[in-house]
Design an enzyme around this catalytic site. Structure first.
Site, PDB file in Angstrom:
ATOM      1  N   LYS A 129     -26.904  26.365   0.849  1.00  0.00           N
ATOM      2  CA  LYS A 129     -25.512  26.713   0.546  1.00  0.00           C
ATOM      3  C   LYS A 129     -25.237  26.335  -0.905  1.00  0.00           C
ATOM      4  O   LYS A 129     -25.409  25.173  -1.284  1.00  0.00           O
ATOM      5  CB  LYS A 129     -24.563  25.965   1.488  1.00  0.00           C
ATOM      6  CG  LYS A 129     -23.088  26.338   1.278  1.00  0.00           C
ATOM      7  CD  LYS A 129     -22.227  25.795   2.402  1.00  0.00           C
ATOM      8  CE  LYS A 129     -20.749  26.090   2.169  1.00  0.00           C
ATOM      9  NZ  LYS A 129     -19.918  25.563   3.265  1.00  0.00           N
ATOM     10  N   ASP A 141     -18.800  33.046  -7.395  1.00  0.00           N
ATOM     11  CA  ASP A 141     -20.032  32.789  -8.155  1.00  0.00           C
ATOM     12  C   ASP A 141     -21.246  32.408  -7.317  1.00  0.00           C
ATOM     13  O   ASP A 141     -22.336  32.212  -7.852  1.00  0.00           O
ATOM     14  CB  ASP A 141     -19.760  31.686  -9.199  1.00  0.00           C
ATOM     15  CG  ASP A 141     -19.206  30.414  -8.565  1.00  0.00           C
ATOM     16  OD1 ASP A 141     -19.256  30.295  -7.319  1.00  0.00           O
ATOM     17  OD2 ASP A 141     -18.730  29.540  -9.310  1.00  0.00           O
ATOM     18  N   ARG A 199     -28.693  23.487   4.976  1.00  0.00           N
ATOM     19  CA  ARG A 199     -28.211  23.351   6.347  1.00  0.00           C
ATOM     20  C   ARG A 199     -29.294  23.822   7.317  1.00  0.00           C
ATOM     21  O   ARG A 199     -30.114  24.672   6.982  1.00  0.00           O
ATOM     22  CB  ARG A 199     -26.962  24.216   6.557  1.00  0.00           C
ATOM     23  CG  ARG A 199     -25.877  23.974   5.537  1.00  0.00           C
ATOM     24  CD  ARG A 199     -24.542  24.514   5.997  1.00  0.00           C
ATOM     25  NE  ARG A 199     -24.415  25.946   5.906  1.00  0.00           N
ATOM     26  CZ  ARG A 199     -23.232  26.570   5.978  1.00  0.00           C
ATOM     27  NH1 ARG A 199     -22.118  25.869   6.162  1.00  0.00           N
ATOM     28  NH2 ARG A 199     -23.159  27.884   5.884  1.00  0.00           N
ATOM     29  N   ARG A 206     -22.519  34.095  13.780  1.00  0.00           N
ATOM     30  CA  ARG A 206     -21.067  33.868  13.879  1.00  0.00           C
ATOM     31  C   ARG A 206     -20.416  34.966  14.697  1.00  0.00           C
ATOM     32  O   ARG A 206     -20.972  36.070  14.819  1.00  0.00           O
ATOM     33  CB  ARG A 206     -20.474  33.872  12.460  1.00  0.00           C
ATOM     34  CG  ARG A 206     -21.073  32.800  11.570  1.00  0.00           C
ATOM     35  CD  ARG A 206     -21.038  33.210  10.096  1.00  0.00           C
ATOM     36  NE  ARG A 206     -21.777  32.250   9.268  1.00  0.00           N
ATOM     37  CZ  ARG A 206     -21.226  31.233   8.624  1.00  0.00           C
ATOM     38  NH1 ARG A 206     -19.917  31.064   8.664  1.00  0.00           N
ATOM     39  NH2 ARG A 206     -21.960  30.399   7.923  1.00  0.00           N
ATOM     40  N   ASP A 280     -15.062  34.158  11.154  1.00  0.00           N
ATOM     41  CA  ASP A 280     -16.348  34.115  10.453  1.00  0.00           C
ATOM     42  C   ASP A 280     -16.878  32.681  10.379  1.00  0.00           C
ATOM     43  O   ASP A 280     -18.021  32.472   9.976  1.00  0.00           O
ATOM     44  CB  ASP A 280     -16.218  34.701   9.037  1.00  0.00           C
ATOM     45  CG  ASP A 280     -15.075  34.082   8.250  1.00  0.00           C
ATOM     46  OD1 ASP A 280     -13.945  34.099   8.743  1.00  0.00           O
ATOM     47  OD2 ASP A 280     -15.316  33.562   7.149  1.00  0.00           O
TER      48      ASP A 280
END
Ligand code: AMP
Ligand code: MG
Length: 534
Positions: A129, A141, A199, A206, A280
């Site tokens: 992430k 970004d 992670r 999701r 989400d």
């Protein structure tokens, strides 16, 4: 150079990218996709990666040792500078309802799945992430700052050790680059240190992945994706009765409802407010995912939300989380409706969610109060508990922990039962007069009920202390760790990570991490209010 045998030996088996269709274009140019679930895209290399923290328990999950984590290769791989043979980096496409409104295509804007590892205890997906933009980065970004990455790293692991289903965090690395963020969204952007978290979860699927396919009207792909998800993460359903009668999509949905009910009941038990329960940000495995402007209840306030973006509507306030979960499940039900064919069984499953949530919640409340189980007759006791906790600012964590130390013997002496609970109150002077009488009356009723329960004192205390944590990631503690890390010292991250490994234990010498929020933190940004800026 330190050996990297463990890293090179990681066994990748990228079922997601192998079985599901890819966007034919690669790279990070922003685009809407069709007929595909993901786009291949590589992490953006960073200037000077530096490992700040790692979780050895998570490393072990994927077959890495402490020594592997200390290697240069580890920080290179988990900051995005090096892609290992067998990895297949990609970002996935999902949509979602944000604050109740359909937002269209969102997707992994700054998350990149590196691949799926077959570890000693099964399959795990590794995801960076903050490793640079993807086709789903929209106008942003693709990066993440140290501040939000410390919060994600520490909270993921704290939740796991609390027994709350969650994605895990393997590592936290600085990138050596700075990232511009306008924390308060008030036109004052400032550079902050950039960071990447790795992670880890069995899958990052999701609700929004299913919603996106449904919104595009791609029913065949929706079916194929559900088949994939069931085979990968719900294989027990394929052996069950539903496998024979064509009810698999419904059986799957029922299971997602069940996992979600359990997850939210745990949040309510420990006082966690997610802050951005958009569809989400809901995992079909019922894992807590996407640690953004989350917060921990300090004084018990069912209406509290840490997220400044949600300050007006308070959609995601503490007490509303079970209802929001159900609303989100309704959106998932709408998405898979074409696969089930009828609405009635989905509606039934949504109603059952409520019953299932209540069953979990009652079991957890019983455990928090030290009762083997709750009876119908306890309803009044629970309602009044909710009320007395709000009479004056009361620290939820300290209150429950202190309750375990109260003995029914207190009923026989002359002392007021509230006296030993005073450290839980933020304004002790307010525990006076009628308020004090009402709290004492509740405590007496509670102790009477406890006496009827007739459990040995030690057993009762131990079981309550196993349901009521002593150490949680208080909002101000995370902020202190961030302040220090931004000044170049990661030691408080390590110390908190360590204390939060055993949140139910006493841990002599660490009591300062169990204290109520100091006054300076009451209104400080990052402590009581969090923005989505991350
Ligand atoms: P969130 O509500 O924070 O989970 O994010 C909503 C959407 O915005 C997701 O699609 C994220 O991937 C995306 N997003 C958030 N921050 C960034 C960022 N800095 N760069 C790219 N995408 C982002
Ligand atoms: Mg998200």
């Amino acid at each position: 150079m330190t050996p990297v045998a463990g890293l090179l030996a990681l066994a990748f088996d990228n079922r997601f990218t192998r079985e599901l269709p890819a966007d034919p274009i690669t790279g990070s140019a922003r685009r809407q996709i069709r007929g595909a679930l993901y786009s291949r895209v590589s992490p953006t290399p960073v200037a000077a990666p530096e490992l700040l923290a790692y979780a050895v328990e998570v490393a072990e999950l994927i077959g890495l040792s402490e020594r592997d984590c200390a290697s240069d290769a580890f920080v290179q791989v988990f900051s995005g500078n090096r892609v290992l043979a067998g990895m297949d980096p990609h970002a996935t496409c999902y949509g979602g309802h944000q604050f109740g409104n359909w937002a269209g295509q969102l997707g992994d804007g700054r998350a990149i799945n590196l691949g799926e590892v077959i570890g000693p205890r099964g399959r795990q997906t590794l995801q960076l992430k903050g490793a640079g933009p993807t086709p789903y980065a929209r106008t942003a970004d693709g990066l993440a700052v140290l501040r939000s990455s410390v919060r994600e790293f520490l909270c993921s692991e704290a939740m796991h050790h609390l027994g709350v289903p969650t994605t895990r965090a393997l590592s936290l690395a600085l990138t050596g680059e700075s990232v511009l963020r306008d924390i308060l969204y008030d036109g004052h952007p400032a550079p902050e240190p950039g960071a990447v978290v790795c992670r880890v979860a069995p899958s990052f699927t999701r609700f929004g992945h299913f919603q996106m396919l449904a919104a595009r009207g791609e029913t065949d792909l929706l079916r194929a994706f559900l088949d994939h998800t069931m085979a990968a993460d719900f294989s027990h359903l394929l052996d069950g009765a539903a496998a024979n009668d064509g009810d698999l999509p419904l059986a799957w949905f029922t299971e997602v409802c069940e996992y979600t009910a359990l997850m939210v009941a745990h949040w309510m038990r420990v006082g966690f407010v997610h802050g951005v329960m958009n569809t989400d940000n809901m995992s079909v495995l019922g894992l807590t995912i996407d640690y953004g402007p989350y917060g921990w209840l300090e004084d018990y306030d069912p209406n509290w939300t840490p997220n400044t973006t949600d300050a007006a509507g308070r959609r995601y306030r503490f007490a509303h989380q079970p209802a929001v979960a159900q609303w989100n499940l309704l959106q998932l039900a709408n998405a898979i409706h074409p696969l089930v064919g009828e609405a009635a069984p989905l509606e039934q499953a949504l109603n059952d969610f409520e019953a299932s949530y209540m069953t979990h919640w009652r079991a957890m409340m019983g455990a928090k109060l030290g009762f083997a189980s709750l009876a119908e007759a306890d309803a009044g006791l629970l309602d009044e508990l909710d009320a007395i906790l709000q009479l004056t600012e009361t620290d939820m964590t300290l209150f429950y922990r202190a309750l375990a130390d109260l003995s029914p013997d207190a009923l026989d002496g002359g002392a007021a039962p509230v006296d030993p609970l005073m450290p839980a109150y933020y304004r002790p002077e307010e525990v006076a007069g009628e308020r004090r009488e009402r709290i004492n009356a509740w405590l007496r009723a509670y102790l009477m009920r406890t006496r009827q329960e007739g459990r040995p004192a030690e057993e009762r205390r131990a079981s309550m202390n196993a349901a009521n944590p002593k150490y949680v990631l208080r909002n101000y503690l995370a902020q202190l760790a961030i302040d220090k890390a931004q000044a170049g010292d990661a030691s408080l991250i390590h110390e908190l990570q360590d204390v939060l490994r055993n949140p139910y234990a006493e841990q002599p010498g660490k009591e300062r991490f169990a204290e109520k929020r100091p006054d300076w933190a009451r209104t400080r940004v990052g402590c009581s209010q969090l923005s989505c800026s991350s």
